[in-house]
Motif scaffolding. Structure first.
Motif, PDB file in Angstrom:
ATOM      1  N   LEU A 253       0.955  -0.751  -0.071  1.00  0.00           N
ATOM      2  CA  LEU A 253       0.480   0.096   0.263  1.00  0.00           C
ATOM      3  C   LEU A 253       1.215   1.257   0.329  1.00  0.00           C
ATOM      4  O   LEU A 253       0.420   2.121  -0.516  1.00  0.00           O
ATOM      5  N   VAL A 254       2.307   1.390   0.633  1.00  0.00           N
ATOM      6  CA  VAL A 254       2.974   2.464   0.864  1.00  0.00           C
ATOM      7  C   VAL A 254       3.373   2.512  -0.521  1.00  0.00           C
ATOM      8  O   VAL A 254       3.815   3.704  -0.823  1.00  0.00           O
ATOM      9  N   ARG A 255       4.458   1.637  -1.154  1.00  0.00           N
ATOM     10  CA  ARG A 255       4.443   1.778  -2.545  1.00  0.00           C
ATOM     11  C   ARG A 255       3.400   1.957  -3.603  1.00  0.00           C
ATOM     12  O   ARG A 255       3.993   3.346  -4.430  1.00  0.00           O
ATOM     13  N   LEU A 256       2.017   1.668  -3.635  1.00  0.00           N
ATOM     14  CA  LEU A 256       1.128   2.402  -4.617  1.00  0.00           C
ATOM     15  C   LEU A 256       1.060   3.692  -4.031  1.00  0.00           C
ATOM     16  O   LEU A 256       0.860   4.212  -5.259  1.00  0.00           O
ATOM     17  N   GLU A 257       0.889   4.321  -2.520  1.00  0.00           N
ATOM     18  CA  GLU A 257       0.767   5.837  -2.376  1.00  0.00           C
ATOM     19  C   GLU A 257       1.984   6.082  -3.047  1.00  0.00           C
ATOM     20  O   GLU A 257       1.368   7.704  -3.258  1.00  0.00           O
ATOM     21  N   GLU A 258       2.702   5.806  -2.598  1.00  0.00           N
ATOM     22  CA  GLU A 258       4.382   6.667  -3.193  1.00  0.00           C
ATOM     23  C   GLU A 258       4.155   6.667  -5.051  1.00  0.00           C
ATOM     24  O   GLU A 258       4.557   7.892  -5.398  1.00  0.00           O
ATOM     25  N   LEU A 259       3.929   5.646  -5.131  1.00  0.00           N
ATOM     26  CA  LEU A 259       3.784   6.166  -7.200  1.00  0.00           C
ATOM     27  C   LEU A 259       3.023   6.641  -7.494  1.00  0.00           C
ATOM     28  O   LEU A 259       3.059   7.914  -8.518  1.00  0.00           O
TER      29      LEU A 259
END
Length: 70
Positions: free
Chosen positions: A9-15
Motif C-alpha cells: 500500500l505504501v509503495r502504491l501511494e508513493e507511485l
C-alpha cells in the motif's frame, strides 16, 4: 493488515504521488508551451502585417538601389 499488504500500500501511494507530480509538471510545461506558441503566433502576424506594409511602399526606390543614371 499484514506487513506485506501495508508495504504494498505504501509503495502504491508513493507511485501515485510521483505520477501526480509528473502529471502536474507536464501540465505546466504544456501551458507554458501554449503561451509561447500564442506569443509567437501574434508576433508572426505582426511581422507579416509589417512586411506587407513595406511591400506596399516598395514603389519608392530603395536606399540601397543605385540611381538610374549609373
Amino acid at each position: 493488515m499484514t506487513p506485506e499488504e501495508e508495504s504494498r500500500l505504501v509503495r502504491l501511494e508513493e507511485l501515485a504521488a510521483h505520477q501526480q507530480a509528473a502529471i502536474e509538471d507536464l501540465s505546466r510545461q504544456l501551458t507554458d508551451a501554449w503561451k509561447d506558441r500564442e506569443k509567437l503566433r501574434r508576433e508572426l502576424a505582426r511581422l507579416s502585417d509589417r512586411f506587407e506594409e513595406l511591400e506596399d511602399g516598395a514603389d519608392a526606390p530603395s536606399a540601397n538601389q543605385k540611381p538610374p543614371h549609373w
